[in-house]
Design a protein around this motif. Sequence first.
Motif, mmCIF file in Angstrom:
data_model
loop_
_atom_site.group_PDB
_atom_site.id
_atom_site.type_symbol
_atom_site.label_atom_id
_atom_site.label_comp_id
_atom_site.label_asym_id
_atom_site.label_seq_id
_atom_site.Cartn_x
_atom_site.Cartn_y
_atom_site.Cartn_z
ATOM 1 N N PRO A 222 0.838 -1.269 0.006
ATOM 2 C CA PRO A 222 -0.131 -0.005 -0.121
ATOM 3 C C PRO A 222 0.948 1.211 0.186
ATOM 4 N N ALA A 223 0.451 2.350 -0.569
ATOM 5 C CA ALA A 223 1.011 3.515 -0.718
ATOM 6 C C ALA A 223 1.578 3.960 0.617
ATOM 7 N N ASN A 224 2.558 4.808 0.716
ATOM 8 C CA ASN A 224 2.955 5.550 1.943
ATOM 9 C C ASN A 224 2.474 6.733 2.151
ATOM 10 N N THR A 225 1.423 7.092 1.406
ATOM 11 C CA THR A 225 0.914 8.522 1.275
ATOM 12 C C THR A 225 -0.561 8.607 1.841
ATOM 13 N N LYS A 226 -0.862 9.907 2.049
ATOM 14 C CA LYS A 226 -2.257 10.335 2.146
ATOM 15 C C LYS A 226 -2.742 11.553 1.414
ATOM 16 N N THR A 227 -3.814 11.893 1.396
ATOM 17 C CA THR A 227 -4.084 13.033 0.416
ATOM 18 C C THR A 227 -4.596 14.205 1.723
ATOM 19 N N CYS A 228 -3.976 15.389 1.558
ATOM 20 C CA CYS A 228 -4.367 16.474 2.383
ATOM 21 C C CYS A 228 -5.961 16.801 2.288
ATOM 22 N N PRO A 229 -6.636 16.823 3.339
ATOM 23 C CA PRO A 229 -7.915 17.182 3.191
ATOM 24 C C PRO A 229 -8.077 18.741 2.549
ATOM 25 N N TYR A 230 -7.288 19.634 2.830
ATOM 26 C CA TYR A 230 -7.462 21.114 2.284
ATOM 27 C C TYR A 230 -6.993 21.226 0.887
ATOM 28 N N CYS A 231 -5.970 20.925 0.373
ATOM 29 C CA CYS A 231 -5.410 21.146 -0.911
ATOM 30 C C CYS A 231 -5.526 19.780 -1.796
ATOM 31 N N PHE A 232 -5.652 18.687 -1.457
ATOM 32 C CA PHE A 232 -5.869 17.403 -1.921
ATOM 33 C C PHE A 232 -4.542 16.921 -2.848
ATOM 34 N N GLU A 233 -3.495 17.535 -1.949
ATOM 35 C CA GLU A 233 -1.873 17.093 -2.338
ATOM 36 C C GLU A 233 -1.627 15.730 -1.766
ATOM 37 N N GLU A 234 -0.926 14.786 -2.419
ATOM 38 C CA GLU A 234 -0.421 13.535 -1.938
ATOM 39 C C GLU A 234 0.591 14.050 -0.837
ATOM 40 N N ILE A 235 0.696 13.556 0.203
ATOM 41 C CA ILE A 235 1.754 13.850 1.120
ATOM 42 C C ILE A 235 2.031 12.523 1.871
ATOM 43 N N ASN A 236 3.146 12.578 2.559
ATOM 44 C CA ASN A 236 3.543 11.257 3.511
ATOM 45 C C ASN A 236 2.598 10.987 4.506
ATOM 46 N N LYS A 237 2.178 9.763 4.723
ATOM 47 C CA LYS A 237 1.078 9.391 5.794
ATOM 48 C C LYS A 237 1.581 9.932 6.984
ATOM 49 N N ASP A 238 2.591 10.011 7.317
ATOM 50 C CA ASP A 238 3.007 10.462 8.840
ATOM 51 C C ASP A 238 3.301 12.086 9.070
ATOM 52 N N ALA A 239 2.987 12.829 7.976
ATOM 53 C CA ALA A 239 3.312 14.119 8.043
ATOM 54 C C ALA A 239 2.028 14.711 8.924
ATOM 55 N N THR A 240 2.734 15.816 9.550
ATOM 56 C CA THR A 240 1.663 16.536 10.451
ATOM 57 C C THR A 240 1.341 17.949 10.007
ATOM 58 N N ARG A 241 1.753 18.338 8.929
ATOM 59 C CA ARG A 241 1.541 19.376 8.226
ATOM 60 C C ARG A 241 2.002 19.450 6.703
ATOM 61 N N CYS A 242 0.870 19.756 5.932
ATOM 62 C CA CYS A 242 0.954 19.814 4.542
ATOM 63 C C CYS A 242 2.093 20.554 3.897
ATOM 64 N N PRO A 243 3.154 20.163 2.946
ATOM 65 C CA PRO A 243 4.163 20.974 2.609
ATOM 66 C C PRO A 243 3.684 21.810 1.549
ATOM 67 N N ARG A 244 2.406 21.588 1.053
ATOM 68 C CA ARG A 244 1.883 22.695 -0.334
ATOM 69 C C ARG A 244 1.341 23.896 0.485
ATOM 70 N N CYS A 245 0.239 23.449 1.247
ATOM 71 C CA CYS A 245 -0.658 24.467 1.719
ATOM 72 C C CYS A 245 -0.272 24.879 3.118
ATOM 73 N N THR A 246 0.750 24.044 3.831
ATOM 74 C CA THR A 246 0.838 24.447 5.448
ATOM 75 C C THR A 246 0.004 24.226 6.289
ATOM 76 N N SER A 247 -1.234 23.362 5.841
ATOM 77 C CA SER A 247 -2.315 23.140 7.092
ATOM 78 C C SER A 247 -1.841 22.184 7.941
ATOM 79 N N GLU A 248 -2.260 22.188 9.111
ATOM 80 C CA GLU A 248 -1.890 21.444 10.281
ATOM 81 C C GLU A 248 -2.907 20.188 9.821
ATOM 82 N N LEU A 249 -2.300 19.088 9.945
ATOM 83 C CA LEU A 249 -3.114 17.766 9.855
ATOM 84 C C LEU A 249 -3.354 17.005 11.069
ATOM 85 N N SER A 250 -4.447 16.592 11.414
ATOM 86 C CA SER A 250 -4.781 15.918 12.477
ATOM 87 C C SER A 250 -3.945 14.385 12.232
ATOM 88 N N ILE A 251 -3.412 13.713 13.431
ATOM 89 C CA ILE A 251 -2.976 12.457 13.207
ATOM 90 C C ILE A 251 -3.652 11.418 13.152
#
Length: 146
Positions: free
Chosen positions: A117-146
């Motif tokens: 399975p992919a090691n990514t998830k989708t940012c709920p704000y900008c829909f960018e693919e990001i690492n599943k362990d990320a706590t902040r989106c590198p594109r839109c800088t939104s804080e992500l819930s863990i």
Amino acid sequence: MLKEFKAFALKGNMIDLAVGIIIGGAFGKIVTSLVNDIIMPLVGMLVGNMDFTNLFVVLSEGNFATLEEAQAAGALTLNYGLFINNIVDFLIIAFSIFLVIKKLNSLKKKEEEATPPANTKTCPYCFEEINKDATRCPRCTSELSI
């Protein structure tokens, strides 16, 4: 233009296609031999010792025992026996290709199922693919819930 053609002709897909066409031509000869030399004589024997290559209708004047005699005399013939041979030839080639494609598709499905399975998830704000362990989106800088 020559450079573009060279780049196009030497692509991996083009080489694969050329190899496929050459192998397909050789395979076609083998299947034609199988039909003409093995299958059709057996079918002819089963339907009363009939030689399908000598099934023809003379469209001009004259009576001929074999297709070769008619062609040697220059007679116009309707060669429906050869047409039957070609239909059987086509059906065998089509069935063989079907089996190869079916096998390739099953291997492709197994390969897709085997990929982890992919090691990514989708940012709920900008829909960018990001690492599943990320706590902040590198594109839109939104804080992500863990």
